[in-house]
Design a protein around this motif. Structure first.
Motif, PDB file in Angstrom:
ATOM      1  N   HIS A   1      35.663  28.980  24.940  1.00 46.28           N
ATOM      2  CA  HIS A   1      36.528  29.331  25.810  1.00 46.28           C
ATOM      3  C   HIS A   1      36.042  30.003  26.914  1.00 46.28           C
ATOM      4  O   HIS A   1      36.911  31.090  27.362  1.00 46.28           O
ATOM      5  CB  HIS A   1      37.882  29.825  24.923  1.00 46.28           C
ATOM      6  CG  HIS A   1      38.558  28.913  24.244  1.00 46.28           C
ATOM      7  ND1 HIS A   1      39.411  28.075  24.807  1.00 46.28           N
ATOM      8  CD2 HIS A   1      38.612  28.657  22.855  1.00 46.28           C
ATOM      9  CE1 HIS A   1      39.944  27.298  23.811  1.00 46.28           C
ATOM     10  NE2 HIS A   1      39.201  27.595  22.664  1.00 46.28           N
ATOM     11  N   ALA A   2      35.065  30.201  27.235  1.00 45.71           N
ATOM     12  CA  ALA A   2      34.406  31.020  28.255  1.00 45.71           C
ATOM     13  C   ALA A   2      35.132  31.437  29.409  1.00 45.71           C
ATOM     14  O   ALA A   2      35.167  32.262  30.174  1.00 45.71           O
ATOM     15  CB  ALA A   2      32.816  30.727  28.259  1.00 45.71           C
ATOM     16  N   ARG A   3      35.351  30.128  29.979  1.00 44.87           N
ATOM     17  CA  ARG A   3      36.237  30.097  31.393  1.00 44.87           C
ATOM     18  C   ARG A   3      37.446  30.705  31.302  1.00 44.87           C
ATOM     19  O   ARG A   3      37.909  31.901  32.243  1.00 44.87           O
ATOM     20  CB  ARG A   3      36.393  28.695  31.805  1.00 44.87           C
ATOM     21  CG  ARG A   3      36.934  28.617  33.308  1.00 44.87           C
ATOM     22  CD  ARG A   3      37.051  27.081  33.784  1.00 44.87           C
ATOM     23  NE  ARG A   3      37.569  27.044  35.134  1.00 44.87           N
ATOM     24  CZ  ARG A   3      39.089  27.000  35.421  1.00 44.87           C
ATOM     25  NH1 ARG A   3      40.038  27.170  34.184  1.00 44.87           N
ATOM     26  NH2 ARG A   3      39.483  27.054  36.560  1.00 44.87           N
ATOM     27  N   GLU A   4      38.392  30.582  29.982  1.00 37.60           N
ATOM     28  CA  GLU A   4      39.472  31.395  29.942  1.00 37.60           C
ATOM     29  C   GLU A   4      39.230  32.911  29.938  1.00 37.60           C
ATOM     30  O   GLU A   4      40.395  33.665  30.374  1.00 37.60           O
ATOM     31  CB  GLU A   4      40.357  30.881  28.616  1.00 37.60           C
ATOM     32  CG  GLU A   4      40.881  29.162  29.064  1.00 37.60           C
ATOM     33  CD  GLU A   4      39.680  28.180  28.766  1.00 37.60           C
ATOM     34  OE1 GLU A   4      38.508  28.611  28.712  1.00 37.60           O
ATOM     35  OE2 GLU A   4      40.244  26.914  28.610  1.00 37.60           O
ATOM     36  N   ILE A   5      38.304  33.267  29.250  1.00 35.50           N
ATOM     37  CA  ILE A   5      38.067  34.592  28.930  1.00 35.50           C
ATOM     38  C   ILE A   5      37.718  35.258  30.232  1.00 35.50           C
ATOM     39  O   ILE A   5      38.204  36.460  30.414  1.00 35.50           O
ATOM     40  CB  ILE A   5      36.963  34.706  27.790  1.00 35.50           C
ATOM     41  CG1 ILE A   5      37.305  34.218  26.365  1.00 35.50           C
ATOM     42  CG2 ILE A   5      36.640  36.191  27.871  1.00 35.50           C
ATOM     43  CD1 ILE A   5      36.170  34.211  25.460  1.00 35.50           C
ATOM     44  N   TYR A   6      36.861  34.587  30.971  1.00 37.78           N
ATOM     45  CA  TYR A   6      36.466  35.093  32.148  1.00 37.78           C
ATOM     46  C   TYR A   6      37.676  35.185  33.170  1.00 37.78           C
ATOM     47  O   TYR A   6      37.726  36.390  33.881  1.00 37.78           O
ATOM     48  CB  TYR A   6      35.410  33.844  32.996  1.00 37.78           C
ATOM     49  CG  TYR A   6      35.057  34.233  34.302  1.00 37.78           C
ATOM     50  CD1 TYR A   6      34.134  35.314  34.785  1.00 37.78           C
ATOM     51  CD2 TYR A   6      35.454  33.360  35.315  1.00 37.78           C
ATOM     52  CE1 TYR A   6      33.819  35.392  36.076  1.00 37.78           C
ATOM     53  CE2 TYR A   6      35.282  33.436  36.504  1.00 37.78           C
ATOM     54  CZ  TYR A   6      34.404  34.345  36.892  1.00 37.78           C
ATOM     55  OH  TYR A   6      34.004  34.737  38.250  1.00 37.78           O
ATOM     56  N   LEU A   7      38.651  34.445  33.502  1.00 34.71           N
ATOM     57  CA  LEU A   7      39.695  34.188  34.172  1.00 34.71           C
ATOM     58  C   LEU A   7      40.777  35.303  33.814  1.00 34.71           C
ATOM     59  O   LEU A   7      41.222  36.042  34.559  1.00 34.71           O
ATOM     60  CB  LEU A   7      40.261  33.104  34.395  1.00 34.71           C
ATOM     61  CG  LEU A   7      39.598  32.015  35.260  1.00 34.71           C
ATOM     62  CD1 LEU A   7      40.102  30.495  35.089  1.00 34.71           C
ATOM     63  CD2 LEU A   7      39.136  32.454  36.675  1.00 34.71           C
ATOM     64  N   GLN A   8      41.151  35.189  32.530  1.00 36.82           N
ATOM     65  CA  GLN A   8      42.003  36.139  31.985  1.00 36.82           C
ATOM     66  C   GLN A   8      41.851  37.512  31.706  1.00 36.82           C
ATOM     67  O   GLN A   8      42.680  38.362  31.776  1.00 36.82           O
ATOM     68  CB  GLN A   8      42.579  35.590  30.596  1.00 36.82           C
ATOM     69  CG  GLN A   8      43.105  33.966  30.783  1.00 36.82           C
ATOM     70  CD  GLN A   8      44.600  34.029  30.989  1.00 36.82           C
ATOM     71  OE1 GLN A   8      44.940  34.967  31.135  1.00 36.82           O
ATOM     72  NE2 GLN A   8      45.194  32.808  31.265  1.00 36.82           N
ATOM     73  N   ALA A   9      40.293  37.694  30.937  1.00 36.58           N
ATOM     74  CA  ALA A   9      40.125  39.177  30.889  1.00 36.58           C
ATOM     75  C   ALA A   9      39.035  39.732  31.571  1.00 36.58           C
ATOM     76  O   ALA A   9      38.699  40.976  31.533  1.00 36.58           O
ATOM     77  CB  ALA A   9      39.797  39.288  29.291  1.00 36.58           C
ATOM     78  N   GLY A  10      38.212  38.902  32.532  1.00 36.96           N
ATOM     79  CA  GLY A  10      37.182  39.388  33.146  1.00 36.96           C
ATOM     80  C   GLY A  10      37.507  39.522  34.473  1.00 36.96           C
ATOM     81  O   GLY A  10      37.831  40.590  35.389  1.00 36.96           O
ATOM     82  N   ARG A  11      38.138  38.495  35.575  1.00 35.42           N
ATOM     83  CA  ARG A  11      38.374  38.713  36.563  1.00 35.42           C
ATOM     84  C   ARG A  11      39.794  39.041  36.846  1.00 35.42           C
ATOM     85  O   ARG A  11      40.064  39.551  38.136  1.00 35.42           O
ATOM     86  CB  ARG A  11      38.243  37.158  37.461  1.00 35.42           C
ATOM     87  CG  ARG A  11      36.861  36.809  37.882  1.00 35.42           C
ATOM     88  CD  ARG A  11      36.278  37.740  38.902  1.00 35.42           C
ATOM     89  NE  ARG A  11      35.157  37.207  39.590  1.00 35.42           N
ATOM     90  CZ  ARG A  11      34.583  37.990  40.576  1.00 35.42           C
ATOM     91  NH1 ARG A  11      34.999  39.074  40.897  1.00 35.42           N
ATOM     92  NH2 ARG A  11      33.600  37.573  40.962  1.00 35.42           N
ATOM     93  N   SER A  12      40.684  38.953  35.965  1.00 33.16           N
ATOM     94  CA  SER A  12      41.984  39.559  36.123  1.00 33.16           C
ATOM     95  C   SER A  12      42.170  40.460  34.824  1.00 33.16           C
ATOM     96  O   SER A  12      41.329  40.382  33.887  1.00 33.16           O
ATOM     97  CB  SER A  12      43.098  38.416  36.244  1.00 33.16           C
ATOM     98  OG  SER A  12      43.342  37.867  35.076  1.00 33.16           O
ATOM     99  N   HIS A  13      43.362  41.014  34.624  1.00 30.99           N
ATOM    100  CA  HIS A  13      43.864  41.883  33.591  1.00 30.99           C
ATOM    101  C   HIS A  13      44.968  41.165  32.877  1.00 30.99           C
ATOM    102  O   HIS A  13      45.707  42.030  32.252  1.00 30.99           O
ATOM    103  CB  HIS A  13      44.072  43.228  34.215  1.00 30.99           C
ATOM    104  CG  HIS A  13      42.839  44.082  34.762  1.00 30.99           C
ATOM    105  ND1 HIS A  13      43.143  45.430  35.200  1.00 30.99           N
ATOM    106  CD2 HIS A  13      41.696  43.531  35.032  1.00 30.99           C
ATOM    107  CE1 HIS A  13      41.924  45.800  35.715  1.00 30.99           C
ATOM    108  NE2 HIS A  13      41.048  44.769  35.460  1.00 30.99           N
ATOM    109  N   ALA A  14      44.915  39.901  32.942  1.00 33.26           N
ATOM    110  CA  ALA A  14      46.196  39.140  32.205  1.00 33.26           C
ATOM    111  C   ALA A  14      46.112  39.465  30.844  1.00 33.26           C
ATOM    112  O   ALA A  14      47.132  39.453  29.918  1.00 33.26           O
ATOM    113  CB  ALA A  14      46.003  37.789  32.601  1.00 33.26           C
ATOM    114  N   MET A  15      44.991  39.503  30.276  1.00 35.38           N
ATOM    115  CA  MET A  15      44.757  39.715  28.628  1.00 35.38           C
ATOM    116  C   MET A  15      43.948  40.901  28.416  1.00 35.38           C
ATOM    117  O   MET A  15      42.873  41.078  29.167  1.00 35.38           O
ATOM    118  CB  MET A  15      44.260  38.316  28.260  1.00 35.38           C
ATOM    119  CG  MET A  15      45.126  37.120  28.103  1.00 35.38           C
ATOM    120  SD  MET A  15      46.421  37.671  26.939  1.00 35.38           S
ATOM    121  CE  MET A  15      47.591  36.213  27.645  1.00 35.38           C
TER     122      MET A  15
END
Length: 406
Positions: free
Chosen positions: A366-380
């Motif tokens: 789930h690297a891509r989801e982690i990147y988008l949700q917690a890296g590039r954004s602050h969604a998670m």
């Protein structure tokens, strides 16, 4: 407890489905009548009081539609009212707001780093903002500004800009954009409930009583309908935004929302112009495309624009193995209490969206989801409940981009 969680999940799903169905019905009829109104033909020999007519073909048959600017001379025997679509869309939307954001205020509504308040206070702010929004809008429309559509629209745009920024100072990014959509949708629904339908009822009552209706009621209703027409597309974007963290959980989320309103205006201008047979302004699509590219850029722009170190955006590569160990520790410590086979977080009974992050393999998968949700954004995590630091987010970005060879 598990049975209740399943019931609540299905309640959310069912209400969301109903909301989409009623919204389709409302928006569909609204767009149809705007196109019909703009495309009316005037010709000699129309019945008394008729403003224009239109011939249409659909479903194997022909339709002959005539519009009376004020009202026909006599009350027709059969009259179809278009109102319940708007009412049910708002009611189901507010139900969704309550089911997801009010019942889950600590997860989805409140971010202590933005505004540290209790759930009842946050819910109160939410409801009050919707009510006050309609009052301010209605007062502006009834003021001298309401005599000039262009001037009024510019003032209303300033109000929307302020609310776009204001909501980000009150709620999580997800809730901020969703509330901006609810704020706008409340104005649209109230236009139907408080202005358009009551004005039409006054006209009908005059016809029944044998009086000549005052044309001002139709004129006022048409202005409010025009506002609804231009606000529809931005509302759809804002309602969908909660599924896309690059829109709601980034630094410039409120600017993105403002640009979306401008996109909605130019897109509706294109269709309104074409339906009115006044040309084919294809330049509007170029403007919309440029605005969308700007939105994409703003969603990931380095924070150096605000004076923050560029390294915080994760621009510098590191050795993949070193990154993974650090990222794994972050994910296991900040995310796996919910994203696990048996979540430890109170009220979470299964991994959200079945995403498990409790082993090396599942984290990598789930690297891509982690990147988008917690890296590039602050969604998670929602509201940053577990306190992920900027350095940890930057490390996630560096890990993913290094692994992808960027």
């Amino acid at each position: 407890m598990n049975d209740f969680a399943l019931f609540w999940e299905w309640l959310s799903f069912g209400m969301r489905w109903l909301h989409v169905v009623t919204a389709i019905a409302w928006i569909g009829s609204s767009f149809y009548f705007v196109a019909l109104d703009l495309g009316l033909h005037k010709r000699p020999g129309l019945p008394e009081g008729a403003y224009g007519e239109e011939w249409q073909v659909h479903g194997g048959g022909f339709y002959h539609v005539q519009k009376y600017l004020v009202a026909p001379a006599h009350m027709p025997e059969h009259l179809t009212w278009f109102k319940w679509e708007a009412y049910t869309t708002w009611m189901t939307g507010f139900a969704m707001l309550a089911i997801v954001y009010y019942a889950g205020a600590e997860l989805f509504l409140i971010d202590p780093n933005v505004l540290d308040v209790s759930a009842p206070v946050a819910i109160g702010i939410s409801i009050a903002s919707l009510a006050v929004g309609w009052i301010v809008y209605d007062l502006l429309c009834r003021s001298p500004l309401g005599m000039n559509d262009t001037r009024l629209m510019l003032v209303l745009f300033v109000v929307l800009v302020f609310m776009s920024w204001g909501y980000t100072q009150l709620f999580t990014g997800r809730a901020a954009l969703l509330h901006l959509g609810a704020f706008t949708a409340t104005i649209m629904s109230a236009n139907v409930f408080m202005i358009i339908i009551p004005n039409q009822k006054v006209v009908v009552a005059d016809l029944i009583a044998g009086r000549k209706p005052d044309p001002k009621y139709g004129r006022i209703a048409k202005t409010r309908s025009l506002h609804n027409n231009y606000l529809t597309l931005p509302v759809l974007f804002l309602m969908l935004s909660n599924h896309y963290p690059l829109a709601f959980a980034t630094q410039f989320n409120w600017v993105i929302a403002v640009l979306v309103f401008l996109m909605g205006v130019v897109i509706r201008h294109y269709f309104n112009t074409v339906h009115a047979r006044k040309g084919n302004p294809t330049w509007t699509w170029l403007i919309a495309a440029i605005l969308f590219v700007v939105i994409m850029w703003l969603s990931t722009v380095p924070k150096v624009l605000t004076g923050e170190d560029r390294a915080a955006a994760g621009a510098e590569p590191f050795l993949a193995s070193a990154h993974f160990e650090a990222v794994r520790d972050t994910v296991m410590g900040r995310c796996s209490m919910c994203h696990a086979a048996e979540p430890a977080w109170e009220g979470i009974h299964m991994a959200p969206k079945s995403v498990r992050l409790d082993t090396d393999e599942t984290i990598a998968a789930h690297a891509r989801e982690i990147y988008l949700q917690a890296g590039r954004s602050h969604a998670m995590p929602p509201g940053n409940l577990t306190g992920v630091t900027p350095d940890e987010r930057a490390l996630i970005v560096a890990w993913f981009e290094e692994a992808r060879g960027n």
